[in-house]
Structure formats: C-alpha cells, structure tokens
Design an enzyme around this catalytic site. Sequence first.
Site, short mmCIF file in Angstrom:
data_model
loop_
_atom_site.label_atom_id
_atom_site.label_comp_id
_atom_site.label_asym_id
_atom_site.label_seq_id
_atom_site.Cartn_x
_atom_site.Cartn_y
_atom_site.Cartn_z
CG HIS A 210 0.86 90.84 50.40
ND1 HIS A 210 0.35 91.33 51.44
CD2 HIS A 210 0.57 91.38 49.31
CE1 HIS A 210 -0.01 92.70 50.81
NE2 HIS A 210 0.29 92.74 49.72
CB CYS B 15 -0.88 97.38 49.32
SG CYS B 15 -1.17 95.67 50.08
CG LEU B 16 -4.97 95.34 45.16
CD1 LEU B 16 -4.97 94.09 44.61
CD2 LEU B 16 -5.69 96.38 44.36
CG HIS C 74 3.84 94.16 47.03
ND1 HIS C 74 3.99 95.47 47.44
CD2 HIS C 74 2.67 93.73 47.55
CE1 HIS C 74 2.51 95.74 47.76
NE2 HIS C 74 1.81 94.52 47.68
CD GLU C 75 1.48 90.15 45.20
OE1 GLU C 75 0.73 89.69 45.96
OE2 GLU C 75 1.26 91.39 44.69
N GLY D 172 -0.97 91.87 41.09
CA GLY D 172 -0.49 90.93 41.93
C GLY D 172 -1.74 90.71 43.13
CD GLN E 143 -2.90 91.51 48.75
OE1 GLN E 143 -2.37 90.68 47.89
NE2 GLN E 143 -2.97 92.78 48.66
ZN ZN Z 1 -0.19 94.18 48.68
#
Ligand code: ZN
Length: 177
Positions: free
Chosen positions: A152, A106-107, A148-149, A46, A51
């Site tokens: 964000h 998380c990225l 999670h998204e 995702g 991000q």
């Molecule tokens: Zn994340």
Amino acid sequence: MALRQIVNLPEPILRRKAKPVSKFDKDLQTLIDDMIETMREAPGVGLAAPQINISQQLAVVEYAENEDDEEEDNEEAPSRPKKLFVLINPEITKASEEKVIGVEGCLSIPGLLGEVERHKSVQVKALNRHGIPVKLKTEGWMARIFQHEIDHLNGVLFTDRATEVWVPKPDEVVDLD
Ligand code: ZN
C-alpha cells in the site's frame, strides 16, 4: 481520537508511493491513534495511511497469529493475544524464497477477494512510533499482512498481484487490510 474515512479505488492516492515520515511530533501520534481506532472499527487486521487519504509511509497492523497458522479454520486452536504493530518507513530486508498462496481482501477494494502469492516469511526494518528503529521477523499470515501493507505504501494493491479475483459469496469471510 477520531475515526478517519477509508478511501476506496479509484482514489488516486492509493496508487501513489507515500512519502517517508520525518517528524515524530504530536500530530503523528494523533494520526497513529486514529489509524488504530479506524482499523479496529472497520474491522481490519491492518491499515496503511494512504487508505485514509494521507500519503505517508505509515501503517498499523493488529493480528493474533494462531499456532497452527497453516491449518485452515482451526477453531480448536487456543486464541492468542493480538499483537499491535506500528510501521513507519518500513522496508523488507529479507524475504523467504518459499512462497505461499492465500486469499486476501482489502478495505479499499470492497466486494473483491483474490488469491495472492506472498513470501512465507519476511524481515522488516522500520521505525516505531517514537522514531526508534526496529527489526521484525514475521511468518505466515502476519508476514502476508505486512507485505500487503508495505505494498500500500508503494501504491501497489493486492489485485495487482492476484492470480485470480472474485466477488465473495455471502459466507466467504476474509480478514481485510
Ligand atoms: Zn489493503
């Protein structure tokens, strides 16, 4: 299409509530395609627009849910096709009382994992890439990725919700988003 740079903490945009998308123009379509490409390249399951330094209520998710989602490391389970979702201005409209614990990364927070409690299933109302309203019912790991998204897009990170965070061991691999 082009890859976009993923930003990491402490980039302030990750802490801001993103603005709703109002224009479904060509630029938005390019942005969505770039986000899909960037998510796949990362690789991640995702990616939310903040991000990549864009404060808009937009996220992409791509994940193949296993039939035996509950069972860990079930390598015998047949691999299912991945499903791709584009979520614009998403909102959780219903969430199960039942919650489940899972390990997330998380990225935008490289080098940390955490144990996070999430609703086991959620219903989400969103717009698709053409601005058409969609309702999605998700469960298990997919529901976790959606939560999670959507976090964000509200400036919330998994480390805010984690009961425990740690630096992963070299063999500890988790899907990132
Ligand atoms: Zn994340």
